[in-house]
Design an enzyme around this catalytic site. Structure first.
Site, PDB file in Angstrom:
ATOM      1  N   HIS A 180      -3.180   4.453  -5.887  1.00  0.00           N
ATOM      2  CA  HIS A 180      -2.115   5.019  -6.716  1.00  0.00           C
ATOM      3  C   HIS A 180      -1.867   4.113  -7.908  1.00  0.00           C
ATOM      4  CE1 HIS A 180       1.463   7.343  -7.716  1.00  0.00           C
ATOM      5  NE2 HIS A 180       2.008   6.183  -8.035  1.00  0.00           N
ATOM      6  N   ASP A 198      12.299  13.773  -2.042  1.00  0.00           N
ATOM      7  CA  ASP A 198      11.873  12.923  -3.157  1.00  0.00           C
ATOM      8  C   ASP A 198      11.678  13.760  -4.409  1.00  0.00           C
ATOM      9  OD1 ASP A 198      10.675  10.614  -4.577  1.00  0.00           O
ATOM     10  OD2 ASP A 198       8.925  11.922  -4.512  1.00  0.00           O
ATOM     11  N   ARG A 234      16.705  12.319 -11.287  1.00  0.00           N
ATOM     12  CA  ARG A 234      16.599  11.003 -11.921  1.00  0.00           C
ATOM     13  C   ARG A 234      16.033  11.121 -13.327  1.00  0.00           C
ATOM     14  NH1 ARG A 234      12.674   8.179  -8.240  1.00  0.00           N
ATOM     15  NH2 ARG A 234      12.661   6.641  -9.915  1.00  0.00           N
ATOM     16  N   SER A 293       9.927   6.470  -3.779  1.00  0.00           N
ATOM     17  CA  SER A 293       9.354   7.741  -4.224  1.00  0.00           C
ATOM     18  C   SER A 293       7.839   7.744  -4.033  1.00  0.00           C
ATOM     19  CB  SER A 293       9.709   7.971  -5.695  1.00  0.00           C
ATOM     20  OG  SER A 293       9.065   9.118  -6.188  1.00  0.00           O
ATOM     21  N   LYS A 347       5.757   9.778  -0.651  1.00  0.00           N
ATOM     22  CA  LYS A 347       4.738  10.808  -0.845  1.00  0.00           C
ATOM     23  C   LYS A 347       3.411  10.401  -0.226  1.00  0.00           C
ATOM     24  CE  LYS A 347       5.256  11.649  -5.179  1.00  0.00           C
ATOM     25  NZ  LYS A 347       6.310  11.801  -6.172  1.00  0.00           N
TER      26      LYS A 347
END
Lengths: 451, 451
Positions: A87, A166, A173, A188, A192
């Protein structure tokens, strides 16, 4: 003494006053928000209080758990032994996934990745892949699982209802100035990934002008927080900090980035991007147990082998074919979407490049149409920028500085000025903050760091 | 360089980061929120950022201006020379308006006051007045103006659309843990008073257990902020800090408080409440120009004269009659609403009273039905409490400690325990933080205090 029943205003007030929340309070708030019982205006006030007061590791981990529990949790253990994911926190010109997934898969490690779309000045992997005609990123869970099992490589948008709390919290947000909070970002991302069935992950935390995190210490804190959450969830996490003070590689824009990934897999990519891909892929191999050495020597050797013998490239072709993409386009990238206007901008002076403001480059690409201002905007796959030099380079007057790929003359004109101004010159070589290729591996957070 | 167009997220972010907002930004945000273009969830995040970061005097004043400008602004200059108002930040047993308005009006100073209803542990003047059968607090602007001109005394709920942005912002603050912010409280109070046509005001800032402000320094800061706003709007402001660490007077509850106000006007009220009323009324006379001396000697003499010669009482009767109230009830307060259950609770020990927790007393009265948990709740006019002693008093075992006026036995039982526990005993006289009758007049904020 009777205990006051939990209520959302009291929980907001507690966080506002800097008092650590109990696990039950975090769960009450997140569950209530997810079910629509706690309204957006309370969630946004709570997010602002979290933004300003922070969260302990324990609270962040509990928040992650509550978000994971708000939806489905995928499990691929019936198909593969482990799922090694990667990620990136998002950057400008970050097409790493496109190169890294085939490289890792070519080493016999199955890769199954859920990706997102671009927003604001950062690009998204799904948008890039959709430059290839027919490439299908909307897979069912069964299709996803079958490709993982039979082909060992698959990439798609989120399948199933992963961490819906989320998703809801991120949406609020995004419009209330509470995005760049380390505990909120960490929970967050991790919620996920945990719900998505990853068992190990390499986190590429970007820092600098073109990243959400501007300061090295914030990036390190984010990395540490995610490593710590990973420990609580028995997930193996390696976090890297990488520089986003200049674009990664040369290409910024969807089809241009696909082309650069193709070049890289065929052993011709920009040096900084090749290096970055080798390091990310190397850590994935380590987490997969295929390579053991800490300095990634074995992993690099293996990956370079797969690049030079064409197996990584074959894996890319296999993935494109599996997901319905047009093989002709990737064999001849000239067939990928192209912008009608291509302008090479030359250096107006000689000198050393001191800064290439990647945020400005990202915003210029966004304005050309490569990205989206709002979630519902379409993207223009053909447009973008190619940035021909790196910080520290000496450039002669008249040399190509950057190339604009634009839909209209007026958009090109704006990009010419904006990207030109993003290049800052110096008489002396100077030193950038740090280079793209410089990594800091964040070690496991030692036990003594208390919540 | 082009200036970025204003947007609500950027304004939230700026305040979040502790950067002073420009007047145009404050106006953009408040106007947008008032028109429904900025959603509740952005307003609540902004309020939380203001809560945590505070506001300069300049910002608070600009916020007040924006809220005043969001609705009508009343002007009574065609009817009276000046409108001297009073405002209390809210307390337990605070029936001051009921006594003070007739006292001031009896001195020839016209008084026109818009009041509110009670919420949570604090009572509201309108609820108290409505204990009197027929008393109409819903006046049109014309009725209000006519009574002011012809009778010199009038009290009612808000007439017209005064500072609607404040009403909207207050509603969202109430449910997002952002009420007790000094700049938000100050601008809320002052915007309604300015829009309501007051030209001078005495502010009674309560501090202590039974008030919104718990700390003396916060109360002083609130008082200073409102004085400063007053200066910007050419409004004469006197602010007093008064103690809410024990109830004011004896009675807590609507009809009970009306009765105590009647006693006071007939010269028989509790000493602390009489003293408090003389000081508030005295400052109003000073602001009206009827009394000049700073120590309120002249004003006190004048007010005591009006109390002893019955003119203040006559003004109260006149006001009740003007507004349709039942004169028989105020002449014989036994005819006011009464609770079926009246229990006198005796002291179970002898000793000095160290604390009478006014918040607990207020909450007990609320639970008896005297107040409302939510805006839409009805109130029970007959129920409440009478607290017979003051902090520092020596009480003998068996003496009446407090009296409960309840609708049901079970409610009385809960009140007995709660109010009993609110009385804290000591072997020695001790010293309360400060007494009800101790005031600190906040001097005009000198010019050198910078925003």
């Amino acid at each position: 003494m009777t205990k006051t029943p939990m209520n959302s205003v009291a929980i907001i007030g507690k966080k506002r006053d800097g008092i650590q929340l109990d696990p039950e309070e975090i769960r009450f708030f997140i569950d209530g928000y997810n079910r629509g019982e706690i309204p957006d205006y309370q969630a946004s006030a709570w997010c602002m209080a979290v933004y300003m007061r922070g969260m302990s590791y324990a609270e962040t981990s509990q928040l992650t758990q509550a978000m994971v529990d708000s939806g489905e949790v995928l499990d691929f253990s019936d198909v593969v032994d482990r799922v090694v994911d990667k990620h990136s926190t998002g950057g400008v010109g970050d097409k790493t996934t496109l190169a890294v997934l085939p490289m890792v898969a070519a080493c016999g490690v199955p890769v199954a990745k859920m990706s997102g779309r671009g927003l604001a000045f950062t690009g998204g992997t799904l948008d890039k892949l959709e430059s290839i005609s027919g490439f299908n990123t909307q897979l069912s869970r069964d299709q996803f699982k079958t490709l993982l099992r039979d082909q060992g490589i698959v990439i798609a948008g989120q399948t199933g209802q992963l961490a819906p709390a989320d998703g809801k919290l991120y949406a609020i947000r995004d419009v209330t100035g509470t995005v760049s909070s380390i505990p909120l970002i960490a929970s967050s991302i991790m919620s996920k990934k945990i719900a998505g069935g990853a068992t190990a992950i390499v986190l590429d935390v970007k820092v600098g002008l073109g990243a959400f995190m501007q300061r090295l210490e914030d990036a390190e804190e984010l990395a540490k927080t995610m490593i710590r959450i990973g420990e609580d969830f028995d997930m193996e996490v390696t976090a890297l900090i990488s520089d986003m003070n200049q674009p990664l590689g040369n290409a910024v824009g969807n089809a241009l980035e696909v082309r650069e990934a193709i070049d890289t897999l065929r052993w011709g990519g920009p040096a900084d991007f090749v290096e970055h891909s080798l390091v990310i892929a190397g850590h994935m191999l380590r987490l997969a147990g295929v390579a053991q050495d800490k300095d990634l020597k074995d992993a690099r050797a293996m990956l370079q082998e797969k690049l030079s013998n064409g197996e990584a490239w074959n894996k890319f072709c296999q993935m494109v074919e599996n997901q319905g993409g047009d093989i002709a386009q990737i064999n001849n990238p000239d067939l990928l979407p192209r912008a009608p206007i291509v302008q090479v901008v030359e250096a107006e002076r000689s000198g050393y490049l001191q800064t290439i403001n990647s945020r400005e480059v990202g915003l210029a690409a966004l304005h050309l149409g490569a990205g989206r201002y709002r979630k519902e905007d379409p993207v223009d796959h053909g447009v973008g920028l190619e940035i021909w030099h790196k910080v520290g380079d000496f450039v002669e007057k008249g040399q190509p500085l950057f190339t604009i790929h634009a839909r209209t003359e007026s958009a090109a004109e704006i990009a010419r000025h904006r990207v030109g101004a993003a290049h800052v010159w110096s008489e002396r070589p100077g030193m950038p903050l740090f280079y793209n290729t410089l990594f800091t591996e964040t070690e496991r957070v030692p036990g003594r760091i208390e919540p």
